[in-house]
Design an enzyme around this catalytic site. Structure first.
Site, short mmCIF file in Angstrom:
data_model
loop_
_atom_site.label_atom_id
_atom_site.label_comp_id
_atom_site.label_asym_id
_atom_site.label_seq_id
_atom_site.Cartn_x
_atom_site.Cartn_y
_atom_site.Cartn_z
N ASN A 1 -6.60 3.22 10.26
CA ASN A 1 -5.91 2.04 10.79
C ASN A 1 -5.80 2.02 12.31
O ASN A 1 -5.61 0.97 12.89
CB ASN A 1 -4.52 1.93 10.17
CG ASN A 1 -3.75 3.23 10.22
OD1 ASN A 1 -4.19 4.25 9.67
ND2 ASN A 1 -2.63 3.23 10.90
N ALA B 1 0.82 -1.22 0.00
CA ALA B 1 0.00 0.00 0.00
C ALA B 1 0.85 1.27 0.00
O ALA B 1 0.46 2.28 -0.56
CB ALA B 1 -0.94 -0.01 1.20
N THR B 2 2.01 1.22 0.63
CA THR B 2 2.87 2.40 0.63
C THR B 2 3.23 2.79 -0.80
O THR B 2 3.12 3.96 -1.20
CB THR B 2 4.15 2.13 1.45
OG1 THR B 2 3.78 1.78 2.78
CG2 THR B 2 5.06 3.35 1.47
N GLN C 1 -7.03 -0.88 5.10
CA GLN C 1 -7.71 -1.55 6.22
C GLN C 1 -9.13 -1.97 5.87
O GLN C 1 -9.74 -2.76 6.58
CB GLN C 1 -7.75 -0.63 7.45
CG GLN C 1 -6.37 -0.24 7.98
CD GLN C 1 -5.68 -1.38 8.71
OE1 GLN C 1 -6.28 -2.41 9.06
NE2 GLN C 1 -4.39 -1.23 8.95
N CYS D 1 6.94 5.15 18.33
CA CYS D 1 8.36 5.41 18.53
C CYS D 1 8.85 6.31 17.42
O CYS D 1 8.87 5.90 16.26
CB CYS D 1 9.12 4.09 18.48
SG CYS D 1 9.70 3.58 20.07
N1 PMP Z 1 -2.07 2.58 4.74
C1 PMP Z 1 -2.67 2.11 5.83
C2 PMP Z 1 -4.00 2.66 6.25
C3 PMP Z 1 -2.08 1.09 6.58
O1 PMP Z 1 -2.68 0.62 7.67
C4 PMP Z 1 -0.82 0.57 6.16
C5 PMP Z 1 -0.13 -0.51 6.93
N2 PMP Z 1 0.10 -0.19 8.28
C6 PMP Z 1 -0.24 1.10 5.00
C7 PMP Z 1 -0.89 2.09 4.33
C8 PMP Z 1 1.08 0.60 4.49
O2 PMP Z 1 0.91 -0.63 3.85
P1 PMP Z 1 2.13 -1.53 3.36
O3 PMP Z 1 2.70 -2.12 4.59
O4 PMP Z 1 1.54 -2.55 2.47
O5 PMP Z 1 3.09 -0.64 2.64
#
Ligand code: PMP
Length: 413
Positions: free
Chosen positions: A162, A75-76, A190, A337
């Site tokens: 999230n 997702a990032t 999410q 952190c």
């Molecule tokens: N967006 C949201 C809302 C998330 O909860 C997360 C994961 N914590 C991410 C993006 C990042 O996803 P990924 O680990 O697949 O890069």
């Protein structure tokens, strides 16, 4: 069956891989190891077939056409490709012209994987409005409407948060964006796989999702890119072999993609049943905690909330002591952190939760294999720990005696 410790209640951070997913992936490491870009032999065709199936499975989960699915590393990356790619493609004024390159709307309590691309764009000459939610964490279409400008090019609002699970008014925000011819991206990491998704009806142009939040593997995700009404264009950030319609070059992570596809298929089949079960369990957990303790608050919107997440703040306990006390429960705290220090969660702060209370908050997120027994144990352990910590708290004593602590004048040294 006996309980195993620690009990995993951190499914919003990541989920275990479903064994059915692992099974589907395995042949693509050792037997069907071809490069889907190899057009001249069976190895390539087999790999391509695996990818094609996964593309259909993901498309079915979100209600899109399979041609609109772009595989990424998570997702990032999806967020980055969508947000920066759209900003650069639809900018209104050239960099260095003295005018804003374009206006973007987001919110202060988005995930860092949205906030940081937006902040980078801000440095590069785009104007970004970060909307601020009320105490329920909700972003409404009215809020977005209020921020719209003539030069707004992109709105990026997450589907569900999230940390608190609050569900934003995605369909309405999407409709507004379409009316104004503004591109609409949503980080649905999410949401997807947990709740019914239809990018058509929900008016979404770009959607990010991730494998490891839906019982698939880590390091793989997808970006939905709408192909008609409107046909979304993105400037590519990763250039190379032109895979994934040029949106994301690089040899495809075939086993990961196959796993993501299988995870999507299972999610679609089991969503309704899982959702009902998780909601019942979450309610049981919240009821047990709130019935046994005073000065607790459940954060986020009361109803518009994902069924698998609860975020609870406990007054009159110290955050780190609370985490230590419940260490047989694997969950997240309201602290993050940052370098060497503990910062209160910026999401909780955005809702108006004070620093102290944010630190003494727990995010508990349930999953496919969470049991009633685990939830009952967790509730009991939390209640016991909070009570014990409060026994040591003179402030809690004062509170019980009815002293209004907000009126107490503290000595400052
Ligand atoms: N967006 C949201 C809302 C998330 O909860 C997360 C994961 N914590 C991410 C993006 C990042 O996803 P990924 O680990 O697949 O890069």
């Amino acid at each position: 069956m006996g309980l195993k410790f620690p009990i995993y209640l951190d499914h919003a951070a990541t989920t275990p891989c479903d064994p059915r997913v692992v099974e589907a992936m395995l042949p693509f490491f050792t037997e069907r190891y071809g490069n889907p870009g190899s057009r001249n032999h069976r190895f390539g065709w087999e790999a391509e077939e695996g990818v094609d199936t996964a593309r259909q499975q993901v498309a079915a989960l979100i209600g899109s056409d399979e041609k609109e699915v772009v595989f990424t590393s998570g997702a990032t990356e999806s967020n980055n490709i969508a947000i920066k790619g759209a900003a650069y493609m639809y900018e209104r004024a050239p960099a260095g012209s003295g005018r804003p390159r374009g206006h973007i709307i987001s919110a202060i309590h988005e995930h860092k994987a949205v906030l940081d691309p937006c902040k980078r764009l801000q440095k590069e000459g785009f104007d970004v409005t970060f909307l601020e939610p009320g105490s329920d964490g909700l972003i409404t279409a009215e809020m977005v409407r209020g921020a719209m400008r003539e030069d707004t090019i992109l709105v990026t609002i997450m589907w569900a948060n999230n940390e608190i699970g609050t569900i934003n008014e995605i369909r309405e925000i999407g409709a507004l964006c379409h009316e104004r011819e503004v591109i609409f991206h949503t980080d649905a990491t999410q949401w997807v796989g947990k709740m019914p998704t239809d990018v058509g009806k929900d008016n979404v142009d770009l959607l990010s999702m991730s494998g490891h939040k839906i019982y698939g593997p880590k390091g793989v995700g997808a970006l939905y890119v709408r192909r008609r009404k409107p046909r979304v264009r993105l400037q590519s950030l990763v250039d190379g072999g032109g895979q994934e319609r040029g949106f994301r070059s690089g040899t495809l992570n075939v086993p990961g993609i196959v796993g993501l596809g299988k995870a999507a298929e299972i999610a679609l089949q089991e969503m309704e049943q899982d959702g009902r079960r998780l909601l019942a369990m979450r309610t049981r957990l919240e009821n047990a905690v709130t019935a046994a303790l005073d000065v607790v608050q459940v954060n986020g919107h009361r109803e518009k909330r994902l069924p698998q997440i609860t975020n609870i703040s406990f007054g009159f306990v110290e955050g780190e002591s609370l985490m230590m006390a419940v260490k047989e429960i694997a969950c997240s705290s309201g602290s993050a952190c940052t370098s060497a220090s503990l910062e209160p969660s910026y999401v909780l702060k955005a809702l108006g939760v004070g620093d102290e209370l944010a630190h003494s908050s727990l995010r508990l997120s349930l999953g496919r294999w969470t049991t009633d027994e685990q939830v009952d144990y967790a509730a009991e352990a939390i209640v016991k720990s909070v009570k014990k910590l409060r026994e040591l708290s003179p402030l809690y004593d004062m509170h019980k005696e009815g002293i209004d602590l907000s009126k107490v004048e503290w000595a400052h040294h």
